[in-house]
Design a protein around this motif. Structure first.
Motif, mmCIF file in Angstrom:
data_model
loop_
_atom_site.group_PDB
_atom_site.id
_atom_site.type_symbol
_atom_site.label_atom_id
_atom_site.label_comp_id
_atom_site.label_asym_id
_atom_site.label_seq_id
_atom_site.Cartn_x
_atom_site.Cartn_y
_atom_site.Cartn_z
ATOM 1 N N MET A 93 39.664 22.395 24.596
ATOM 2 C CA MET A 93 40.769 23.345 24.402
ATOM 3 C C MET A 93 41.867 23.066 25.432
ATOM 4 S SD MET A 93 38.501 26.784 23.801
ATOM 5 C CE MET A 93 39.957 27.813 23.514
ATOM 6 N N ASN A 94 43.038 22.699 24.947
ATOM 7 C CA ASN A 94 44.150 22.379 25.841
ATOM 8 C C ASN A 94 45.156 23.512 25.986
ATOM 9 O OD1 ASN A 94 43.205 19.686 26.269
ATOM 10 N ND2 ASN A 94 44.033 19.123 24.261
ATOM 11 N N ASN A 95 44.881 24.647 25.373
ATOM 12 C CA ASN A 95 45.835 25.759 25.417
ATOM 13 C C ASN A 95 45.357 26.925 26.268
ATOM 14 O OD1 ASN A 95 43.809 26.490 23.507
ATOM 15 N ND2 ASN A 95 45.220 27.946 22.515
ATOM 16 N N VAL A 96 44.433 26.665 27.189
ATOM 17 C CA VAL A 96 43.968 27.723 28.088
ATOM 18 C C VAL A 96 43.751 27.140 29.487
ATOM 19 C CG1 VAL A 96 41.551 27.410 27.394
ATOM 20 C CG2 VAL A 96 42.253 29.560 28.453
ATOM 21 N N ALA A 97 44.210 27.900 30.480
ATOM 22 C CA ALA A 97 44.072 27.495 31.878
ATOM 23 C C ALA A 97 43.654 28.710 32.705
ATOM 24 C CB ALA A 97 45.391 26.935 32.407
ATOM 25 N N PHE A 98 43.246 28.449 33.934
ATOM 26 C CA PHE A 98 42.831 29.534 34.826
ATOM 27 C C PHE A 98 43.485 29.352 36.191
ATOM 28 C CE2 PHE A 98 39.748 29.431 31.481
ATOM 29 C CZ PHE A 98 39.529 30.788 31.233
ATOM 30 N N LEU A 99 44.051 30.429 36.676
ATOM 31 C CA LEU A 99 44.770 30.432 37.946
ATOM 32 C C LEU A 99 44.060 31.364 38.920
ATOM 33 C CD1 LEU A 99 47.282 29.871 39.758
ATOM 34 C CD2 LEU A 99 48.446 31.727 38.509
ATOM 35 N N ARG A 100 43.609 30.805 40.037
ATOM 36 C CA ARG A 100 42.917 31.621 41.033
ATOM 37 C C ARG A 100 43.931 32.133 42.053
ATOM 38 N NH1 ARG A 100 40.091 30.990 46.099
ATOM 39 N NH2 ARG A 100 38.430 32.564 46.219
ATOM 40 N N THR A 101 44.225 33.404 41.968
ATOM 41 C CA THR A 101 45.141 34.040 42.919
ATOM 42 C C THR A 101 45.012 35.544 42.810
ATOM 43 O OG1 THR A 101 47.405 34.013 43.775
ATOM 44 C CG2 THR A 101 47.158 34.246 41.398
ATOM 45 N N GLN A 102 45.606 36.250 43.749
ATOM 46 C CA GLN A 102 45.635 37.706 43.702
ATOM 47 C C GLN A 102 46.732 38.160 42.741
ATOM 48 O OE1 GLN A 102 46.099 37.654 47.962
ATOM 49 N NE2 GLN A 102 44.288 38.959 48.224
ATOM 50 N N ILE A 103 46.468 39.219 42.006
ATOM 51 C CA ILE A 103 47.410 39.690 40.984
ATOM 52 C C ILE A 103 48.747 40.085 41.602
ATOM 53 C CG2 ILE A 103 47.777 41.324 39.096
ATOM 54 C CD1 ILE A 103 45.495 39.345 38.644
ATOM 55 N N GLU A 104 48.732 40.596 42.817
ATOM 56 C CA GLU A 104 50.001 41.008 43.438
ATOM 57 C C GLU A 104 50.919 39.823 43.746
ATOM 58 O OE1 GLU A 104 46.839 41.466 46.802
ATOM 59 O OE2 GLU A 104 46.965 41.723 44.614
#
Length: 225
Positions: A93-104
């Motif tokens: 799947m090339n249309n999904v990624a994940f970003l590790r960070t705080q929502i703020e």
């Protein structure tokens, strides 16, 4: 820290769909800000965020349902979203990624008008008064989202918390934001918006737990003005 968690952290470093900036780098401004479509997804499709994505099953489920959209799951707990990131890679799947960070810090990663939709799925309702500003539908957060949402961009809130559902509805109405639809029980309501079957078909890990305990699942779809 368990061995499994350490192994997930290690694998996240090499998974092509995981972005893990330091807080310092985030505050400087992500190099992907304004270039997600061109540099990361390599297409011109709409961008949809899931805030507090947990294990990533909702981001992956949406990406399967809407292959012509780009999805980014955001959470600070990388050992959790490893499950979704791993599944996406294994399924090509090339249309999904994940970003590790705080929502703020989310507004440090996206440019004006870059994001089309936001999903907020089963966030901590932060019921205690002193935690009010930590609610993901608090006015301060909505202002952050407005910085990068395109005009007319949609925000979805799906939660088992009647408190957060009521708080959000009350604020949106009082502040003059546009409530497109609101359901107090998405599994029990007789009325249902055509084309939104995924509200029932895609479930997060926590939704499964809450539903099994008989908790009502609520939903609000709105625009920020």
């Amino acid at each position: 820290m368990g061995k499994n968690k350490l192994a997930r952290f290690a694998e996240n470093k090499i998974l092509p769909n995981v972005i893990q900036p330091t807080r310092e780098d985030a505050l400087k401004g992500s190099p992907l800000k304004g270039t997600w479509r061109k540099e990361f997804f390599k297409n011109d499709n709409p961008i949809v965020l899931e805030l507090g994505c947990g294990k990533g099953e909702y981001s992956v489920g949406l990406a399967k349902t809407f292959p012509k959209k780009n999805f980014i799951g955001i959470d600070i707990k990388g050992a959790r979203f490893w499950f979704g990131a791993k599944e996406a890679v294994e399924n090509g799947m090339n249309n999904v990624a994940f970003l590790r960070t705080q929502i703020e810090l989310v507004d440090h990663f996206f440019a004006e008008n870059e994001v089309d939709e936001i999903w907020i799925t089963f966030p901590d309702p932060q019921i205690k008064y002193r935690r009010t500003k930590h609610r993901l539908t608090h006015p301060d957060f909505l202002e952050r989202y407005k910085r990068f949402l395109k005009p007319g961009g949609i925000v979805h809130l799906k939660t088992d918390s009647e408190f957060l559902h009521g708080y959000t509805l009350g604020y949106l109405q009082g502040a003059g934001h546009e409530i497109i639809s609101a359901h107090h029980d998405i599994y029990g309501a007789p009325e249902y918006d055509p084309g939104t079957e995924h509200l029932r078909d895609i479930k997060t890990y926590y939704e499964e737990l809450f539903s099994a305990k008989g908790k009502t699942i609520t939903y609000i779809k709105f625009r920020i003005h």
